[in-house]
Scaffold this active site. Structure first.
Site, PDB file in Angstrom:
ATOM      1  CB  ALA A 128     -62.868 -85.367-115.749  1.00 36.73           C
ATOM      2  CG  ASN A 208     -70.702 -79.364-114.773  1.00 33.24           C
ATOM      3  OD1 ASN A 208     -70.265 -78.359-115.322  1.00 33.24           O
ATOM      4  ND2 ASN A 208     -70.801 -79.461-113.463  1.00 33.24           N
ATOM      5  CG  HIS A 258     -68.194 -91.154-112.691  1.00 31.24           C
ATOM      6  ND1 HIS A 258     -69.240 -90.502-112.082  1.00 31.24           N
ATOM      7  CD2 HIS A 258     -67.167 -90.274-112.713  1.00 31.24           C
ATOM      8  CE1 HIS A 258     -68.854 -89.283-111.753  1.00 31.24           C
ATOM      9  NE2 HIS A 258     -67.600 -89.112-112.129  1.00 31.24           N
ATOM     10  CB  THR A 296     -50.610-100.009-109.604  1.00 28.42           C
ATOM     11  OG1 THR A 296     -49.388-100.238-108.905  1.00 28.42           O
ATOM     12  CG2 THR A 296     -51.037-101.280-110.312  1.00 28.42           C
ATOM     13  CB  CYS A 382     -68.360 -80.752-107.588  1.00 24.30           C
ATOM     14  SG  CYS A 382     -68.202 -82.014-108.837  1.00 24.30           S
TER      15      CYS A 382
END
Length: 458
Positions: A128, A208, A258, A296, A382
């Site tokens: 995110a 959050n 996650h 990738t 965070c």
């Protein structure tokens, strides 16, 4: 006695010498290698010692907003793409590439189905944070000639706020909308903040830290009325509350793996095709993912996110009922034994798996240190390294002392009633212990109004 000594000596001479240790062999798998690596903590006989802290065993986990464990069913879906279906999904010339590409597109369809989107509107990213950066910076850079203004809220995730600050340094204007004491934005303020050069409105769906759910349909309606693109960070909403990109009228939406029992390192960005939203890519390379996100695509991680979304679609209602009951059990358990417990954020418009509590007359860091047997946090993972009170709680108007005492309990799919009861017991025990040492709590019990005291400096 002599005979027994002679017998022992003869046995020692006749017994074969110990075999030499087997030659060291290269470990055949990363899993075996990981198993051979020493744990980062000591397994003491009386528990676990890590970073100088001794606890009786592995703590029970109540920090689901920080991350969730990978669901075993998700891991089962991923393993073949690590072991024998390891082709690059962008290899177009052989079976390995074809089967990986098929797996990626199947996962894309599953993620899209969970949010009511077309698979063509989804781009896989690393998470995110990257999706938020592409959305906020990418949109404003693409439309920079005509649009110079962004609207967001004071309680957004740090990556949205920092992206906005980055834009400000480039000369863009940003309006940071305040929120009410319940954490919800004022829709009239949003409406009046929109200008002719507003290029983006970015509002988080589920916060959050405090779990409040913003009025997404109403915000989307206002943005549609003024023809302004609407971005939402839905990392904490995916798989937990129903999402419909058309009902919400979002142009861009950031998703994370996650937080929904998928692995770390995978996320997605929804980008509306009609009316089409354009962004400037933030990474250059081989042009994968429609040129929006070169690099990738990690097939096993994408398959994991697809499997997690499929499970969420099937089990969201059941999970919600179960988690709501556990949240009630936790809150009632704590409130039934101690006073001065405040729920931060709205109780009506809230994701039930997030319970953010403040405990009056208790120092937050001391409470966290005392709760080492429960893995909880004082806010966002965070920003948890900072000793500053949570900027989200300060935006709600929570006083600094109460903001310092907040604990966020995150309840999830694998949380048990026993864990909730143990968390209640340990929290109550620790709060009572700290309040016994608090002179302020003594004064309150004696009927003294602390706020009326004029504290003198010495």
């Amino acid at each position: 006695m002599m005979a027994s000594k002679l017998l022992a000596s003869a046995l020692r001479r006749s017994s074969p010498s110990p075999a030499p240790p087997p030659p060291l062999r290269r470990l055949l798998s990363t899993a075996a290698a990981a198993a051979a690596v020493a744990e980062p903590y000591e397994e003491a006989s009386s528990g676990v010692v890590m970073k100088g802290v001794r606890i009786s065993g592995r703590p029970l986990y109540l920090d689901m907003q920080a991350t969730s464990p990978v669901d075993p069913r998700v891991l089962d879906a991923m393993l073949p793409y690590y072991l024998h279906r390891y082709g690059n999904p962008h290899s177009r010339t052989h079976l390995y590439g074809w089967e990986s590409d098929l797996a990626v597109e199947s996962a894309r369809a599953r993620v899209a189905a969970l949010v009511g989107a077309s698979p063509k509107e989804l781009v896989f990213t690393s998470g995110a944070t990257e999706s938020n950066n592409i959305s906020v910076k990418g949109v404003m850079h693409f439309y920079r000639d005509k649009k110079r203004h962004v609207i967001t809220t004071q309680t957004e995730h740090k990556c949205v706020l920092d992206s906005c600050r980055h834009l400000q340094q480039e000369g863009f204007d940003v309006t940071y909308l305040p929120v009410g004491p319940d954490g919800i934005i004022d829709l009239d303020r949003l409406r009046s903040a929109i200008r002719p050069d507003t290029g983006l409105v970015s509002v988080m769906a589920v916060n959050n830290e405090i779990g409040v759910i913003q009025p997404m349909e109403e915000i989307g309606g206002i943005c549609k009325e003024f023809n302004v693109p609407f971005h939402t960070d839905a990392a904490q909403a995916l798989g937990k509350i129903p999402i419909d990109v058309d009902k919400w009228n979002v142009s861009l939406m950031s998703l994370s793996g996650h937080k929904i029992y998928a692995p770390k390192g995978i996320g997605a960005l929804y980008m509306r095709r009609r009316p089409r939203i354009r962004v400037e890519p933030q990474m250059n390379g081989g042009g994968q993912e429609r040129g929006i996100r070169s690099g990738t695509v990690p097939t096993p991680l994408v398959v994991g996110m697809g499997a997690a979304c499929k499970l969420a679609m099937k089990e969201m209602e059941y999970d919600h009922r179960r988690i709501s009951a556990l949240q009630e059990r936790l809150l009632n358990g704590i409130r039934g034994k101690i006073d001065g417990v405040v729920v931060n954020g709205s109780m009506e418009r809230r994701y039930t798996g997030n319970l953010n509590l403040s405990f009056a007359y208790v120092e937050g860091e001391s409470l966290l240190m005392g709760l080492k047997e429960v893995a909880v946090s004082s806010g966002s993972a965070c920003t948890s390294a900072s000793l500053e009170p949570s900027y989200v709680l300060r935006a709600l108007g929570v006083e600094e002392d109460m903001a310092h005492t907040s604990i966020r309990y995150g309840i999830g799919r694998f949380t048990t009633e026993e864990e909730i009861d143990r968390a209640v017991e340990l929290t109550v025990q620790q709060v009572e212990k700290l309040r016994e040492m608090s002179p302020l709590y003594e004064m309150v019990k004696d009927g003294i109004d602390i706020k009326s005291i004029q504290w003198a400096q010495h």
